[in-house]
Design a protein around this motif. Structure first.
Motif, PDB file in Angstrom:
ATOM      1  N   GLU A 121       0.840  -1.207   0.000  1.00 35.68           N
ATOM      2  CA  GLU A 121       0.000   0.000   0.000  1.00 35.68           C
ATOM      3  C   GLU A 121       0.872   1.254   0.000  1.00 35.68           C
ATOM      4  O   GLU A 121       0.589   2.219  -0.728  1.00 35.68           O
ATOM      5  N   ASP A 122       1.935   1.232   0.769  1.00 34.90           N
ATOM      6  CA  ASP A 122       2.840   2.376   0.813  1.00 34.90           C
ATOM      7  C   ASP A 122       3.553   2.564  -0.525  1.00 34.90           C
ATOM      8  O   ASP A 122       3.726   3.697  -0.997  1.00 34.90           O
ATOM      9  N   GLU A 123       3.965   1.467  -1.158  1.00 34.54           N
ATOM     10  CA  GLU A 123       4.640   1.560  -2.451  1.00 34.54           C
ATOM     11  C   GLU A 123       3.711   2.116  -3.531  1.00 34.54           C
ATOM     12  O   GLU A 123       4.147   2.907  -4.382  1.00 34.54           O
ATOM     13  N   LEU A 124       2.445   1.725  -3.503  1.00 35.51           N
ATOM     14  CA  LEU A 124       1.486   2.270  -4.468  1.00 35.51           C
ATOM     15  C   LEU A 124       1.332   3.775  -4.287  1.00 35.51           C
ATOM     16  O   LEU A 124       1.283   4.531  -5.270  1.00 35.51           O
ATOM     17  N   PHE A 125       1.281   4.204  -3.030  1.00 35.70           N
ATOM     18  CA  PHE A 125       1.155   5.635  -2.745  1.00 35.70           C
ATOM     19  C   PHE A 125       2.385   6.392  -3.245  1.00 35.70           C
ATOM     20  O   PHE A 125       2.273   7.426  -3.909  1.00 35.70           O
ATOM     21  N   ARG A 126       3.567   5.858  -2.947  1.00 35.62           N
ATOM     22  CA  ARG A 126       4.795   6.544  -3.339  1.00 35.62           C
ATOM     23  C   ARG A 126       4.964   6.569  -4.856  1.00 35.62           C
ATOM     24  O   ARG A 126       5.425   7.561  -5.426  1.00 35.62           O
ATOM     25  N   PHE A 127       4.576   5.473  -5.533  1.00 32.84           N
ATOM     26  CA  PHE A 127       4.679   5.447  -6.989  1.00 32.84           C
ATOM     27  C   PHE A 127       3.723   6.463  -7.606  1.00 32.84           C
ATOM     28  O   PHE A 127       4.064   7.138  -8.590  1.00 32.84           O
ATOM     29  N   GLU A 188      -5.177   5.020  -8.249  1.00 33.70           N
ATOM     30  CA  GLU A 188      -6.088   5.341  -7.138  1.00 33.70           C
ATOM     31  C   GLU A 188      -6.969   4.141  -6.805  1.00 33.70           C
ATOM     32  O   GLU A 188      -7.206   3.838  -5.620  1.00 33.70           O
ATOM     33  N   ALA A 189      -7.460   3.441  -7.830  1.00 35.57           N
ATOM     34  CA  ALA A 189      -8.296   2.264  -7.610  1.00 35.57           C
ATOM     35  C   ALA A 189      -7.510   1.158  -6.906  1.00 35.57           C
ATOM     36  O   ALA A 189      -8.028   0.489  -6.012  1.00 35.57           O
ATOM     37  N   LEU A 190      -6.246   0.964  -7.292  1.00 27.06           N
ATOM     38  CA  LEU A 190      -5.414  -0.041  -6.638  1.00 27.06           C
ATOM     39  C   LEU A 190      -5.166   0.317  -5.178  1.00 27.06           C
ATOM     40  O   LEU A 190      -5.215  -0.550  -4.297  1.00 27.06           O
TER      41      LEU A 190
END
Length: 271
Positions: A121-127, A188-190
Protein backbone atom coordinates in the motif's frame (compact mmCIF):
# COMPACT_ATOMS: atom_id res chain seq x y z
CA UNK A 1 -20.81 -0.46 -12.00
CA UNK A 2 -24.44 -0.38 -11.03
CA UNK A 3 -27.42 -2.65 -10.58
CA UNK A 4 -26.85 -6.28 -11.48
CA UNK A 5 -23.12 -5.84 -12.12
CA UNK A 6 -22.51 -4.45 -8.65
CA UNK A 7 -24.30 -7.42 -7.09
CA UNK A 8 -22.43 -9.86 -9.33
CA UNK A 9 -19.07 -8.38 -8.36
CA UNK A 10 -19.94 -8.44 -4.66
CA UNK A 11 -20.83 -12.15 -4.92
CA UNK A 12 -17.63 -12.87 -6.84
CA UNK A 13 -15.53 -11.09 -4.21
CA UNK A 14 -17.20 -13.14 -1.47
CA UNK A 15 -16.34 -16.34 -3.35
CA UNK A 16 -12.76 -15.14 -3.81
CA UNK A 17 -12.44 -14.29 -0.11
CA UNK A 18 -13.78 -17.68 0.90
CA UNK A 19 -11.37 -19.37 -1.50
CA UNK A 20 -8.25 -17.46 -0.48
CA UNK A 21 -9.01 -17.73 3.24
CA UNK A 22 -7.86 -21.30 2.69
CA UNK A 23 -4.09 -20.94 3.02
CA UNK A 24 -3.51 -23.95 0.75
CA UNK A 25 -4.70 -21.85 -2.20
CA UNK A 26 -1.90 -20.01 -4.01
CA UNK A 27 -3.35 -16.49 -4.19
CA UNK A 28 -0.53 -15.19 -6.41
CA UNK A 29 -1.10 -17.97 -8.96
CA UNK A 30 -4.83 -17.31 -8.82
CA UNK A 31 -4.17 -13.61 -9.52
CA UNK A 32 -2.04 -14.41 -12.55
CA UNK A 33 -4.62 -16.75 -14.03
CA UNK A 34 -7.47 -14.30 -13.43
CA UNK A 35 -5.39 -11.62 -15.14
CA UNK A 36 -4.90 -13.92 -18.13
CA UNK A 37 -8.66 -14.55 -18.38
CA UNK A 38 -9.22 -10.79 -18.12
CA UNK A 39 -6.84 -10.19 -21.04
CA UNK A 40 -8.57 -12.90 -23.10
CA UNK A 41 -12.05 -11.45 -22.61
CA UNK A 42 -10.79 -7.92 -23.19
CA UNK A 43 -9.52 -9.02 -26.62
CA UNK A 44 -12.47 -11.25 -27.54
CA UNK A 45 -15.45 -8.92 -27.52
CA UNK A 46 -17.86 -11.46 -29.04
CA UNK A 47 -16.90 -14.05 -26.43
CA UNK A 48 -17.54 -11.78 -23.47
CA UNK A 49 -20.87 -10.80 -24.99
CA UNK A 50 -21.91 -14.44 -25.16
CA UNK A 51 -20.76 -15.01 -21.58
CA UNK A 52 -22.90 -12.11 -20.35
CA UNK A 53 -25.91 -12.61 -22.63
CA UNK A 54 -28.98 -12.63 -20.34
CA UNK A 55 -30.89 -14.55 -23.02
CA UNK A 56 -28.58 -17.52 -22.45
CA UNK A 57 -29.19 -19.76 -19.41
CA UNK A 58 -26.67 -19.25 -16.62
CA UNK A 59 -25.53 -22.87 -16.77
CA UNK A 60 -24.97 -22.63 -20.53
CA UNK A 61 -22.69 -19.63 -20.00
CA UNK A 62 -20.82 -21.48 -17.27
CA UNK A 63 -20.41 -24.60 -19.43
CA UNK A 64 -18.97 -22.50 -22.26
CA UNK A 65 -16.41 -20.95 -19.90
CA UNK A 66 -15.62 -24.43 -18.58
CA UNK A 67 -14.95 -25.78 -22.08
CA UNK A 68 -12.77 -22.81 -23.05
CA UNK A 69 -10.65 -22.66 -19.92
CA UNK A 70 -10.39 -26.28 -18.76
CA UNK A 71 -6.73 -27.27 -18.78
CA UNK A 72 -5.67 -23.65 -19.28
CA UNK A 73 -6.11 -22.52 -15.66
CA UNK A 74 -6.23 -24.21 -12.27
CA UNK A 75 -9.34 -25.64 -10.69
CA UNK A 76 -9.80 -22.75 -8.25
CA UNK A 77 -9.64 -20.18 -11.04
CA UNK A 78 -11.99 -22.21 -13.22
CA UNK A 79 -14.56 -22.52 -10.42
CA UNK A 80 -14.33 -18.79 -9.70
CA UNK A 81 -14.70 -17.76 -13.35
CA UNK A 82 -17.60 -20.12 -14.08
CA UNK A 83 -19.36 -18.92 -10.95
CA UNK A 84 -18.83 -15.34 -12.06
CA UNK A 85 -20.29 -15.84 -15.54
CA UNK A 86 -23.37 -17.48 -14.01
CA UNK A 87 -24.19 -14.09 -12.48
CA UNK A 88 -26.05 -11.41 -14.38
CA UNK A 89 -23.97 -8.45 -15.60
CA UNK A 90 -25.46 -5.17 -16.78
CA UNK A 91 -22.82 -4.78 -19.52
CA UNK A 92 -20.38 -7.24 -21.03
CA UNK A 93 -17.46 -4.94 -20.21
CA UNK A 94 -18.42 -5.07 -16.53
CA UNK A 95 -17.50 -8.76 -16.47
CA UNK A 96 -13.96 -7.92 -17.62
CA UNK A 97 -13.69 -5.07 -15.12
CA UNK A 98 -14.87 -7.41 -12.38
CA UNK A 99 -12.38 -10.16 -13.23
CA UNK A 100 -9.59 -7.59 -13.32
CA UNK A 101 -10.55 -6.40 -9.85
CA UNK A 102 -10.60 -10.00 -8.64
CA UNK A 103 -7.07 -10.47 -10.00
CA UNK A 104 -5.83 -7.39 -8.14
CA UNK A 105 -7.64 -8.49 -4.97
CA UNK A 106 -6.05 -11.94 -5.18
CA UNK A 107 -2.61 -10.33 -5.54
CA UNK A 108 -3.27 -8.11 -2.52
CA UNK A 109 -4.38 -11.19 -0.60
CA UNK A 110 -1.05 -12.82 -1.44
CA UNK A 111 0.70 -9.76 -0.04
CA UNK A 112 -1.47 -9.89 3.08
CA UNK A 113 -0.71 -13.57 3.63
CA UNK A 114 3.03 -12.84 3.49
CA UNK A 115 2.73 -9.85 5.83
CA UNK A 116 3.62 -7.39 3.06
CA UNK A 117 0.28 -5.64 2.51
CA UNK A 118 1.19 -2.46 4.40
CA UNK A 119 4.37 -2.18 2.35
CA UNK A 120 2.51 -2.69 -0.92
CA UNK A 121 0.00 0.00 0.00
CA UNK A 122 2.84 2.38 0.81
CA UNK A 123 4.64 1.56 -2.45
CA UNK A 124 1.49 2.27 -4.47
CA UNK A 125 1.15 5.64 -2.75
CA UNK A 126 4.79 6.54 -3.34
CA UNK A 127 4.68 5.45 -6.99
CA UNK A 128 1.58 7.60 -7.50
CA UNK A 129 3.44 10.58 -6.08
CA UNK A 130 6.47 9.90 -8.28
CA UNK A 131 4.32 9.77 -11.42
CA UNK A 132 2.50 12.97 -10.43
CA UNK A 133 5.79 14.83 -9.96
CA UNK A 134 7.48 13.52 -13.12
CA UNK A 135 5.67 14.51 -16.35
CA UNK A 136 8.27 12.79 -18.54
CA UNK A 137 7.78 9.47 -16.72
CA UNK A 138 4.02 9.78 -16.94
CA UNK A 139 4.27 10.50 -20.66
CA UNK A 140 6.44 7.42 -21.21
CA UNK A 141 4.09 5.16 -19.24
CA UNK A 142 1.00 6.40 -21.06
CA UNK A 143 2.48 6.70 -24.57
CA UNK A 144 0.02 4.95 -26.89
CA UNK A 145 2.70 4.40 -29.53
CA UNK A 146 4.97 2.49 -27.13
CA UNK A 147 4.64 -1.28 -26.97
CA UNK A 148 3.49 -3.11 -23.85
CA UNK A 149 6.88 -4.84 -23.65
CA UNK A 150 8.72 -1.51 -23.74
CA UNK A 151 6.55 -0.14 -20.93
CA UNK A 152 7.05 -3.33 -18.97
CA UNK A 153 10.80 -3.04 -19.33
CA UNK A 154 10.68 0.55 -18.11
CA UNK A 155 8.71 -0.52 -15.06
CA UNK A 156 11.17 -3.34 -14.35
CA UNK A 157 13.98 -0.79 -14.33
CA UNK A 158 12.00 1.36 -11.90
CA UNK A 159 10.48 -1.26 -9.61
CA UNK A 160 12.38 -4.50 -10.14
CA UNK A 161 14.14 -5.49 -6.92
CA UNK A 162 13.02 -2.25 -5.28
CA UNK A 163 9.31 -2.90 -4.77
CA UNK A 164 7.34 -5.95 -3.69
CA UNK A 165 6.50 -8.38 -6.50
CA UNK A 166 2.77 -7.75 -5.96
CA UNK A 167 3.25 -4.00 -6.45
CA UNK A 168 5.24 -4.58 -9.61
CA UNK A 169 2.70 -7.04 -11.04
CA UNK A 170 -0.32 -4.82 -10.42
CA UNK A 171 1.31 -1.64 -11.71
CA UNK A 172 2.62 -3.48 -14.77
CA UNK A 173 -0.85 -4.81 -15.60
CA UNK A 174 -2.28 -1.32 -15.25
CA UNK A 175 0.36 0.34 -17.44
CA UNK A 176 0.60 -2.31 -20.17
CA UNK A 177 -3.16 -2.93 -20.39
CA UNK A 178 -4.87 0.27 -19.20
CA UNK A 179 -8.17 -0.65 -20.89
CA UNK A 180 -9.22 2.96 -21.22
CA UNK A 181 -8.32 4.00 -17.67
CA UNK A 182 -6.08 6.91 -16.84
CA UNK A 183 -2.86 6.05 -15.02
CA UNK A 184 -3.88 8.20 -12.06
CA UNK A 185 -7.35 6.66 -11.89
CA UNK A 186 -5.97 3.14 -12.05
CA UNK A 187 -3.40 3.77 -9.32
CA UNK A 188 -6.09 5.34 -7.14
CA UNK A 189 -8.30 2.26 -7.61
CA UNK A 190 -5.41 -0.04 -6.64
CA UNK A 191 -4.70 2.02 -3.53
CA UNK A 192 -8.37 1.84 -2.56
CA UNK A 193 -8.39 -1.94 -2.97
CA UNK A 194 -5.27 -2.21 -0.82
CA UNK A 195 -6.84 -0.08 1.90
CA UNK A 196 -10.01 -2.21 1.85
CA UNK A 197 -7.95 -5.39 2.12
CA UNK A 198 -5.92 -3.99 5.02
CA UNK A 199 -9.10 -3.10 6.91
CA UNK A 200 -10.62 -6.54 6.40
CA UNK A 201 -10.68 -8.86 9.41
CA UNK A 202 -11.41 -12.59 9.26
CA UNK A 203 -13.46 -14.12 12.06
CA UNK A 204 -13.80 -17.90 12.39
CA UNK A 205 -17.22 -18.68 13.85
CA UNK A 206 -17.98 -22.14 15.23
CA UNK A 207 -21.55 -23.07 16.16
CA UNK A 208 -23.41 -26.23 17.09
CA UNK A 209 -25.75 -25.85 14.10
CA UNK A 210 -25.43 -23.80 10.89
CA UNK A 211 -26.23 -20.11 11.26
CA UNK A 212 -29.04 -18.64 9.16
CA UNK A 213 -28.31 -15.81 6.73
CA UNK A 214 -29.99 -13.38 9.12
CA UNK A 215 -27.89 -14.60 12.06
CA UNK A 216 -24.73 -14.38 10.01
CA UNK A 217 -25.55 -10.82 8.90
CA UNK A 218 -26.40 -9.76 12.46
CA UNK A 219 -23.22 -11.29 13.88
CA UNK A 220 -21.09 -9.69 11.18
CA UNK A 221 -22.61 -6.28 11.90
CA UNK A 222 -22.01 -6.64 15.65
CA UNK A 223 -18.39 -7.70 15.20
CA UNK A 224 -17.73 -4.94 12.63
CA UNK A 225 -19.07 -2.37 15.10
CA UNK A 226 -17.07 -3.89 17.95
CA UNK A 227 -13.77 -3.94 16.04
CA UNK A 228 -14.39 -0.93 13.82
CA UNK A 229 -13.34 -2.83 10.70
CA UNK A 230 -14.91 -4.80 7.86
CA UNK A 231 -15.51 -8.37 9.02
CA UNK A 232 -15.49 -11.57 6.95
CA UNK A 233 -16.99 -14.62 8.63
CA UNK A 234 -15.68 -18.14 8.10
CA UNK A 235 -18.40 -20.47 9.40
CA UNK A 236 -17.79 -23.89 10.91
CA UNK A 237 -20.13 -26.36 12.61
CA UNK A 238 -19.09 -28.44 15.62
CA UNK A 239 -21.79 -30.30 17.63
CA UNK A 240 -19.46 -30.35 20.64
CA UNK A 241 -20.01 -26.61 21.04
CA UNK A 242 -23.47 -27.66 22.40
CA UNK A 243 -25.02 -24.20 21.97
CA UNK A 244 -24.09 -20.59 21.34
CA UNK A 245 -21.03 -19.75 19.27
CA UNK A 246 -17.26 -19.49 19.50
CA UNK A 247 -15.62 -16.62 17.58
CA UNK A 248 -11.88 -16.48 16.90
CA UNK A 249 -10.29 -13.33 15.49
CA UNK A 250 -6.55 -13.67 15.24
CA UNK A 251 -5.32 -14.80 18.65
CA UNK A 252 -8.47 -13.60 20.42
CA UNK A 253 -11.24 -16.08 21.22
CA UNK A 254 -14.76 -15.08 22.26
CA UNK A 255 -16.32 -18.24 23.66
CA UNK A 256 -20.07 -17.99 24.17
CA UNK A 257 -20.82 -21.70 23.99
CA UNK A 258 -22.84 -23.60 26.58
CA UNK A 259 -20.03 -26.16 26.75
CA UNK A 260 -17.60 -23.48 27.82
CA UNK A 261 -20.01 -22.08 30.42
CA UNK A 262 -20.55 -25.58 31.85
CA UNK A 263 -16.81 -26.15 32.03
CA UNK A 264 -16.36 -22.82 33.77
CA UNK A 265 -19.07 -23.70 36.31
CA UNK A 266 -17.40 -27.04 37.01
CA UNK A 267 -14.06 -25.33 37.58
CA UNK A 268 -15.63 -22.92 40.05
CA UNK A 269 -17.36 -25.72 41.95
CA UNK A 270 -14.14 -27.69 42.12
CA UNK A 271 -12.31 -24.64 43.40
Amino acid sequence: MNGASREALASARERLDALTDNTSVDAAKLAGELAAVTALLDREVSLRRVLTDPAQPAEARAELAQRLLAGQVGGETLDLVTGTVRSRWSQSRDLVDGLEQLADTADLTAAQQSGALDGVEDELFRFTRIVASNPELRAALTDRTATASAKGELLRSLLGGKAHAVTERMVTRLVTHPRGRSLEGGLEALSKLAAERRDRVVATVTSAIPLSDAQRARLGAVLAKLYGRQMHLNLDVDPEVVGGIVVQIGDEVIDGSIANRLSEAERRMAG
